[in-house]
Scaffold this motif. Structure first.
Motif, PDB file in Angstrom:
ATOM      1  N   ALA A   1       0.803  -1.222   0.000  1.00 27.40           N
ATOM      2  CA  ALA A   1       0.000   0.000   0.000  1.00 27.40           C
ATOM      3  C   ALA A   1       0.834   1.268   0.000  1.00 27.40           C
ATOM      4  O   ALA A   1       0.428   2.287  -0.551  1.00 27.40           O
ATOM      5  N   ASN A   2       1.997   1.226   0.601  1.00 27.48           N
ATOM      6  CA  ASN A   2       2.806   2.439   0.732  1.00 27.48           C
ATOM      7  C   ASN A   2       3.950   2.513  -0.272  1.00 27.48           C
ATOM      8  O   ASN A   2       4.905   3.262  -0.084  1.00 27.48           O
ATOM      9  N   GLN A   3       3.876   1.727  -1.346  1.00 30.60           N
ATOM     10  CA  GLN A   3       4.904   1.762  -2.382  1.00 30.60           C
ATOM     11  C   GLN A   3       4.256   1.909  -3.753  1.00 30.60           C
ATOM     12  O   GLN A   3       3.168   1.388  -3.998  1.00 30.60           O
ATOM     13  N   SER A   4       4.913   2.620  -4.637  1.00 28.91           N
ATOM     14  CA  SER A   4       4.354   2.881  -5.960  1.00 28.91           C
ATOM     15  C   SER A   4       5.063   2.103  -7.063  1.00 28.91           C
ATOM     16  O   SER A   4       4.633   2.141  -8.212  1.00 28.91           O
ATOM     17  N   HIS A   5       6.158   1.413  -6.734  1.00 32.69           N
ATOM     18  CA  HIS A   5       6.860   0.663  -7.781  1.00 32.69           C
ATOM     19  C   HIS A   5       6.317  -0.766  -7.857  1.00 32.69           C
ATOM     20  O   HIS A   5       5.616  -1.228  -6.970  1.00 32.69           O
ATOM     21  N   THR A   6       6.650  -1.452  -8.903  1.00 40.41           N
ATOM     22  CA  THR A   6       6.217  -2.829  -9.188  1.00 40.41           C
ATOM     23  C   THR A   6       4.720  -3.003  -8.993  1.00 40.41           C
ATOM     24  O   THR A   6       4.256  -3.906  -8.310  1.00 40.41           O
ATOM     25  N   VAL A   7       3.943  -2.099  -9.579  1.00 42.41           N
ATOM     26  CA  VAL A   7       2.491  -2.218  -9.572  1.00 42.41           C
ATOM     27  C   VAL A   7       2.006  -2.175 -11.010  1.00 42.41           C
ATOM     28  O   VAL A   7       2.694  -1.653 -11.894  1.00 42.41           O
ATOM     29  N   PRO A   8       0.842  -2.729 -11.295  1.00 47.95           N
ATOM     30  CA  PRO A   8       0.323  -2.674 -12.663  1.00 47.95           C
ATOM     31  C   PRO A   8       0.083  -1.233 -13.109  1.00 47.95           C
ATOM     32  O   PRO A   8      -0.179  -0.350 -12.288  1.00 47.95           O
ATOM     33  N   SER A   9       0.145  -1.013 -14.412  1.00 49.22           N
ATOM     34  CA  SER A   9       0.016   0.343 -14.943  1.00 49.22           C
ATOM     35  C   SER A   9      -1.380   0.636 -15.478  1.00 49.22           C
ATOM     36  O   SER A   9      -1.746   1.802 -15.656  1.00 49.22           O
TER      37      SER A   9
ATOM     38  N   ASN B   1       2.197 -11.127 -10.275  1.00 48.02           N
ATOM     39  CA  ASN B   1       2.924 -10.480 -11.364  1.00 48.02           C
ATOM     40  C   ASN B   1       2.103  -9.291 -11.870  1.00 48.02           C
ATOM     41  O   ASN B   1       0.985  -9.477 -12.369  1.00 48.02           O
ATOM     42  N   PRO B   2       2.602  -8.050 -11.770  1.00 49.57           N
ATOM     43  CA  PRO B   2       1.810  -6.897 -12.210  1.00 49.57           C
ATOM     44  C   PRO B   2       1.474  -6.921 -13.699  1.00 49.57           C
ATOM     45  O   PRO B   2       0.446  -6.385 -14.106  1.00 49.57           O
ATOM     46  N   THR B   3       2.307  -7.579 -14.503  1.00 50.21           N
ATOM     47  CA  THR B   3       2.023  -7.609 -15.942  1.00 50.21           C
ATOM     48  C   THR B   3       0.807  -8.470 -16.265  1.00 50.21           C
ATOM     49  O   THR B   3       0.095  -8.194 -17.233  1.00 50.21           O
ATOM     50  N   VAL B   4       0.544  -9.497 -15.459  1.00 51.51           N
ATOM     51  CA  VAL B   4      -0.648 -10.314 -15.728  1.00 51.51           C
ATOM     52  C   VAL B   4      -1.902  -9.648 -15.171  1.00 51.51           C
ATOM     53  O   VAL B   4      -2.999  -9.844 -15.704  1.00 51.51           O
ATOM     54  N   ILE B   5      -1.769  -8.838 -14.113  1.00 55.00           N
ATOM     55  CA  ILE B   5      -2.912  -8.043 -13.656  1.00 55.00           C
ATOM     56  C   ILE B   5      -3.360  -7.118 -14.779  1.00 55.00           C
ATOM     57  O   ILE B   5      -4.561  -6.967 -15.047  1.00 55.00           O
ATOM     58  N   ASP B   6      -2.404  -6.529 -15.473  1.00 55.92           N
ATOM     59  CA  ASP B   6      -2.716  -5.621 -16.580  1.00 55.92           C
ATOM     60  C   ASP B   6      -3.339  -6.335 -17.771  1.00 55.92           C
ATOM     61  O   ASP B   6      -3.925  -5.694 -18.652  1.00 55.92           O
TER      62      ASP B   6
END
Length: 444
Positions: free
Chosen positions: A200-208, A239-244
Motif C-alpha cells: 500500500a505504501n509503495q508505488s513501484h512494481t504495480v500494474p500500470s 505479477n503486475p504484468t498479468v494483472i494488466d
C-alpha cells in the motif's frame, strides 16, 4: 479424527445482471449491457454444487444478499418509500442503482478468508469477511457476509469471526480468491499462501493499467487476526504484468490443494525464489505444476478460466480438476488438459461444468465457492440448513423456478416489482436454510 474440505457455493441471486461494473475483469466488461438469465445462472451454479455432492464432497450453500440494496441507497441520500428510492436513483444516478443491484456476492471466493483449526493458535476455524473496497458494488457486501457466516458457523466453541478490515485501500482485501492453503493431509498444520498485488505504501512494481486490488498489508492483518505463524504463512506478490492483462485475482492464474500448486509460468512477480521458499515450508514435498506461456498464453488462460478451477482430492488421494466448459471448447486448452492427465502428477481427472452465466460476468467454478476445512466435530456444528442434500437441492431448484426471472436487463433493475420478488424469495430461502432473520428487511 477425520478432516475434510467443504465447499460453500454462492447461490446466485435474483438480480443477476450484466452491468459491467468490474474494471479489470475482462469478461465483465465484454458482456456489459447484455440481457442475463438469473434463473439459468442460479440453476447452473446449484447443479455444479450438486455434482460435487454426488461425487462425495461435502457441499454447502451461502445465500444471496438483499438486492437492490435500499439501505445503502438511503445512506447516500435517497429517501421516501422503497419505490420512491428506486425511482429517484434510476432517474438521478442509474450507475448507483446498478452497483446496489449487483448479485456479485455469488462469488463466495471473495466472501472471506478462512483458516482451519489446524493452523490457528487457538485451535478454532477463523473467518474474516473481505472488505472488497476496490469496487463500489462489492464494498457494500462485508457486513451482510459476516451475518451470514455467523448464522452458518455459529458455535463459538469451534468458530471465531472477525470484523472485516478497515474500509480503506491501504487494507484492500479480496478474500480467499488471493489465498491458498497447502498441506500434506487435511487436519495437519499447513502453509497459508497469501498473494497480494501491491504494497500500500509503495508505488513501484504495480500494474500500470488495471488496479492491484489486494495489499500486502491486508494479507498480514488477516494472518495476525487468525493467529498464524511465520512458519505456516508465505506472502507472494502477483505479477503486475498479468494483472494488466485481466488477472484481477490470483485464482485466475493459479489454484492449489493439499500438496499441489497448479499455476501459470507468469503468475508471480518473484516466482522462482518465492516458490523455493514455499517448497521449503512444505518440506520439499510440494508438487509444482507450471503451465508454460508457449503452451497456454495468459490471454487464453483468462478467456477459458483454466486456473479458476476447483482442485479437489478424491477418495483414492488422486485429484480432479473441476473446469468450466469454456476449457473443453477451446482446442488448445482442451489439448493441454488431455496432456496433463498423461503426466505423473496427482491430477488424474478433469470434470467439465457449465457455469456460462457466471463466466460471462467474470466468475468461474472457483469464484463460486468458499473452501472451509473442517473436522468431524466442526462439521457437526455447522448449521445443517446450509449443507446441500439431495432433498435440499430439489427444494432449492423448485424455489428458483418459482421466484426467478429468465431474462433481466440493466433497465429492469428499477422495476419495484423486482425488489418485491427478490425479498419474497430471500424470506423463503432463509427459512429453507434455517438461517433466521439475517436480512435487514426481515428485521424492519
Amino acid at each position: 479424527m477425520t478432516y475434510r474440505e467443504a465447499n460453500f457455493d454462492g447461490l446466485v441471486g435474483p438480480t443477476h445482471n450484466y452491468a459491467g461494473l468490474s474494471f479489470g475483469n475482462v469478461a465483465s466488461q465484454q458482456h456489459a449491457a447484455q440481457p442475463s438469465n438469473p434463473k439459468a445462472a442460479a440453476q447452473q451454479g446449484l447443479a455444479k454444487a450438486k455434482l460435487l455432492a454426488d461425487m462425495g464432497f461435502t457441499q454447502g450453500i451461502l445465500p444471496p444478499h438483499d438486492r437492490p440494496d435500499i439501505t445503502t441507497l438511503r445512506r447516500i441520500g435517497f429517501s421516501g418509500s422503497d419505490n420512491m428510492v428506486l425511482q429517484q436513483v434510476a432517474h438521478d444516478a442509474p450507475t448507483l442503482l446498478n452497483s446496489c443491484s449487483s448479485a456479485s456476492c455469488m462469488w463466495t471466493a471473495n466472501a472471506a478468508t478462512v483458516s482451519p483449526s489446524a493452523d490457528t493458535l487457538d485451535g478454532k476455524v477463523h473467518f474474516t469477511p473481505a472488505n472488497l473496497v476496490d469496487r463500489l458494488h462489492r464494498s457494500i457486501e462485508p457486513a451482510q457476509t459476516g451475518r451470514i457466516l455467523k448464522a452458518i458457523f455459529a458455535d463459538k466453541q469451534f468458530f471465531t469471526h472477525h470484523q472485516h478490515l478497515p474500509e480503506h485501500s491501504f487494507f484492500g482485501d479480496e478474500g480467499a480468491a488471493n489465498h491458498t492453503r497447502l498441506c500434506h493431509h487435511y487436519g495437519e498444520t499447513g502453509v497459508e499462501l497469501f498473494v497480494y498485488g501491491k504494497q500500500a505504501n509503495q508505488s513501484h512494481t504495480v500494474p500500470s493499467h488495471y488496479p492491484a486490488r489486494q495489499t500486502l498489508e491486508a494479507c498480514q492483518a488477516v494472518a495476525r487476526l487468525h493467529g498464524l505463524t511465520q512458519d505456516n504463512t508465505l506472502f507472494m506478490q502477483q505479477n503486475p504484468t498479468v494483472i494488466d492483462q485481466g488477472v484481477f485475482h490470483n485464482d485466475v492464474i493459479a489454484v492449489g490443494n493439499q500438496n499441489v500448486l497448479f499455476y501459470h509460468q507468469q503468475a508471480f512477480a518473484n516466482q522462482q525464489a518465492d516458490l523455493q521458499k514455499l517448497q521449503e515450508k512444505m518440506h520439499g514435498q510440494l508438487h509444482l505444476i507450471e503451465v508454460p506461456q508457449d503452451a497456454i498464453s495468459v490471454n487464453d488462460a483468462i478467456s477459458t478460466y483454466l486456473f479458476n478451477t476447483q482442485l479437489l482430492t478424491l477418495s483414492d488421494n488422486n485429484m480432479v480438476l473441476i473446469a468450466p466448459t469454456n476449457c473443453e471448447q477451446h482446442a488448445g486448452v482442451k489439448a493441454y488438459l488431455d496432456h496433463l492427465l498423461q503426466l505423473d502428477t496427482p491430477i488424474r481427472a478433469v470434470q467439465y461444468v457449465d457455469v456460462k452465466q457466471s463466466m460471462q460476468n467474470g466468475g468461474g467454478p472457483a469464484c463460486l465457492r468458499l473452501r472451509v476445512e473442517l473436522s468431524e466435530q466442526e462439521l457437526a456444528a455447522v448449521n445443517p440448513g446450509a449443507l446441500l442434500t439431495t432433498e435440499r437441492y430439489h427444494t432449492l431448484m423448485q424455489w428458483i423456478d418459482r421466484h426467478y426471472r429468465d431474462r433481466l436487463t440493466v433497465a429492469d433493475l428499477a422495476d419495484p416489482q423486482l425488489l418485491i420478488e427478490s425479498r419474497t424469495a430471500l424470506d423463503e430461502l432463509s427459512q429453507i436454510m434455517q438461517l433466521g432473520n439475517i436480512y435487514p428487511f426481515q428485521q424492519n
